[in-house]
Design an enzyme around this catalytic site. Structure first.
Site, PDB file in Angstrom:
ATOM      1  N   TYR A 151     -22.285 -38.012   6.201  1.00 39.49           N
ATOM      2  CA  TYR A 151     -23.032 -37.639   5.002  1.00 39.49           C
ATOM      3  C   TYR A 151     -24.519 -37.408   5.238  1.00 39.49           C
ATOM      4  CZ  TYR A 151     -19.584 -38.219   1.295  1.00 39.49           C
ATOM      5  OH  TYR A 151     -18.531 -38.057   0.447  1.00 39.49           O
ATOM      6  N   LYS A 220     -11.545 -45.995   9.884  1.00 40.14           N
ATOM      7  CA  LYS A 220     -10.564 -45.158  10.583  1.00 40.14           C
ATOM      8  C   LYS A 220     -10.799 -45.303  12.087  1.00 40.14           C
ATOM      9  CE  LYS A 220      -7.906 -42.268   9.756  1.00 40.14           C
ATOM     10  NZ  LYS A 220      -6.416 -42.394   9.786  1.00 40.14           N
ATOM     11  N   ASP A 286      -6.511 -45.051   5.436  1.00 39.80           N
ATOM     12  CA  ASP A 286      -5.375 -44.409   4.754  1.00 39.80           C
ATOM     13  C   ASP A 286      -4.394 -45.462   4.231  1.00 39.80           C
ATOM     14  OD1 ASP A 286      -5.248 -44.767   7.476  1.00 39.80           O
ATOM     15  OD2 ASP A 286      -3.778 -43.205   7.845  1.00 39.80           O
ATOM     16  N   ASP A 310     -16.646 -43.245  -0.653  1.00 43.62           N
ATOM     17  CA  ASP A 310     -16.661 -42.237  -1.708  1.00 43.62           C
ATOM     18  C   ASP A 310     -15.246 -42.040  -2.260  1.00 43.62           C
ATOM     19  OD1 ASP A 310     -17.798 -40.407  -3.351  1.00 43.62           O
ATOM     20  OD2 ASP A 310     -18.271 -38.931  -1.822  1.00 43.62           O
TER      21      ASP A 310
END
Ligand code: NAD
Length: 431
Positions: A151, A220, A286, A310
């Site tokens: 970001y 992740k 996930d 987010d």
């Protein structure tokens, strides 16, 4: 009457005067509607809780369309100076200007004050329509890293000379074995040890302060080993060093299991839990998005990177009623600077309709009150909001999903909450 400023003391606590000035940005689009309803609720709660002894002197500062119309600037320097000086502020949603070199006003404010924690509590209020069977099992606080990750805006369009140079650098100098075709755009993901640790530190301190059972590092790292994987490892390192004795990590459990077997590891963790230690664990992002639907009660404080945070905060908000009731704050726990804001945007289609849900701003104000230690005002608002929803008196976003609700305008919803606050209803049933 002289108003004074909030200051951060050497011991890390805030010194908050009874007569306190707090800057606010009214916001664009639906911002003015929901702010006007919310500020009346804030003032009524403070008056009821402190009977005139404490008062907030709201000080309007400009940003967004109103600032541009009045000053020719989207984010005047005085606005940032005011947030800096007053330490704590609140803002409505702002339009992202098109062109003009500003990517986002919100990002500019976060950057200027180095507000590295995006804090978003997610809890369900009884009576709020939800798409899941047990929304009451969701009670989490997300600590989303706010300054790093993909970001940061370091990205190069496919067709640009810079994009080409970066591709060439990666192929020639770094010997990266990847087929960068000429139409490949590139973005850079940055994750630092100090950036990760300060975010995770704030999450663990929050859990300890509020007696919460766990902090979950969501990442992740299975794929992005040196960025998200490092975030997880740094988190465990931090817990085991700075918070040794007050936390117990899944990594410690793994080590014990390897050394002495699973039963011994389970016993060690059970002893730590019984002794009040915060369990620090990790989940792959996930899987976490499944977990919040399948086993939400297993999660309490969440520490995660910018992009994951987010997605996760919107998914969680949807479970407990949508973005009309999703509050947030951007905080630097080291300097004390904090800007509270709803998580949604300006919803320009609904500007000046007096229809949208002000709960997002009202609950952002609750976070503000908790942050400055005005807990009684915060509790009053939460209880009154809960009772108003339970009465079935709601704004259109909830009304449309209910069979027997009564539709209120934004301003009427604010007034309904104020009536509850003033009436001194029995709020002992609410926490
Ligand atoms: P949005 O969040 O403004 O609105 C999306 C939809 O959510 C709306 O159409 C509405 O149906 C619903 N909604 C939003 N707020 C609500 C409320 N209080 N009550 C009930 N329903 C509500 O998203 P968008 O349309 O993608 O963005 C519009 C503008 O807002 C853009 O310019 C964007 O850059 C900006 N934005 C600002 C912020 C911020 O200031 N923090 C955050 C996100 C987007």
């Amino acid at each position: 009457m002289a108003t004074t400023l909030i200051t951060k003391l050497a011991d890390g606590t805030l010194d908050v005067p009874d007569q306190v000035a707090i800057p606010f940005v009214i916001g664009d689009g639906i911002g003015p509607d929901i702010w006007r309803a919310s500020v009346r609720v804030f003032d009524a709660a403070v008056e009821k809780a402190y009977k005139g002894k404490r008062k907030i002197h709201w000080k309007e500062v400009l940003a967004g369309e109103k600032a541009f119309q009045e000053t020719g600037e989207w984010l005047p320097a005085e606005t940032l100076a005011s947030f800096r000086e007053h330490l704590v502020g609140i803002k409505g949603p702002l339009t992202t200007p098109i062109g003009g070199g500003i990517r986002s006003l919100n990002v500019a404010i976060r950057k200027a004050l180095d507000l590295y924690v995006c804090q978003r509590p997610t809890r369900w209020f009884k009576g709020v329509p939800s798409p899941v069977k047990h929304p009451e099992q969701v009670d989490m606080v997300i600590f989303r890293e706010n300054t790093e990750d993909i970001y940061t805006g370091i990205e190069f369009p496919a067709e640009s000379p810079e994009g080409k140079r970066v591709r060439e650098f990666l192929t020639r100098d770094m010997a990266i074995d990847f087929d960068f075709t000429d139409d490949t755009a590139i973005g850079i993901k940055t994750v630092s040890e100090q950036g990760s640790k300060r975010l995770i530190r704030a999450a663990i301190e929050h859990a300890i302060l509020h007696g919460l059972p766990s902090v979950t590092l969501v990442h992740k790292g299975n794929i992005m080993k040196y960025t998200e994987g490092a975030f997880k490892s740094w988190g465990y390192d931090l817990a085991e060093t700075e918070f040794s004795g007050t936390t117990y990590t899944w990594r410690q459990w793994e080590r014990k299991k390897a050394a002495a077997g699973e039963q011994a590891a389970n016993e060690e963790m059970a002893t730590a839990e019984a002794g009040g230690s915060v369990i620090v664990k990790d989940v792959i992002a996930d899987n976490f998005l499944q977990q919040i639907l399948l086993n939400p009660k297993d999660y309490s404080v969440i520490a995660t990177l910018n992009l994951n945070g987010d997605y996760i905060s919107d998914a969680l908000a949807a479970i407990v009623g949508g973005i009309g009731i999703a509050p947030g704050a951007n905080i630097n726990y080291q300097t004390g600077h904090a800007v509270f804001e709803a998580t949604h945007g300006t919803a320009p289609r609904f500007a000046d309709t007096d229809t949208m849900n002000p709960s997002s701003v009202i609950l952002s104000g609750v976070m503000l009150f908790e942050y400055i230690g005005w807990d009684e005002a915060a509790k009053l608002i939460v209880a009154a909001l809960q009772q108003t929803i339970l009465d079935g008196t709601v704004t259109v976003d909830f009304f449309n999903q209910m069979t027997d609700g009564k539709l209120l305008k934004t301003s009427e919803f604010g007034s309904a909450i104020i009536d509850k606050i003033k009436s001194g209803f029995d709020r002992s049933i609410y926490k």
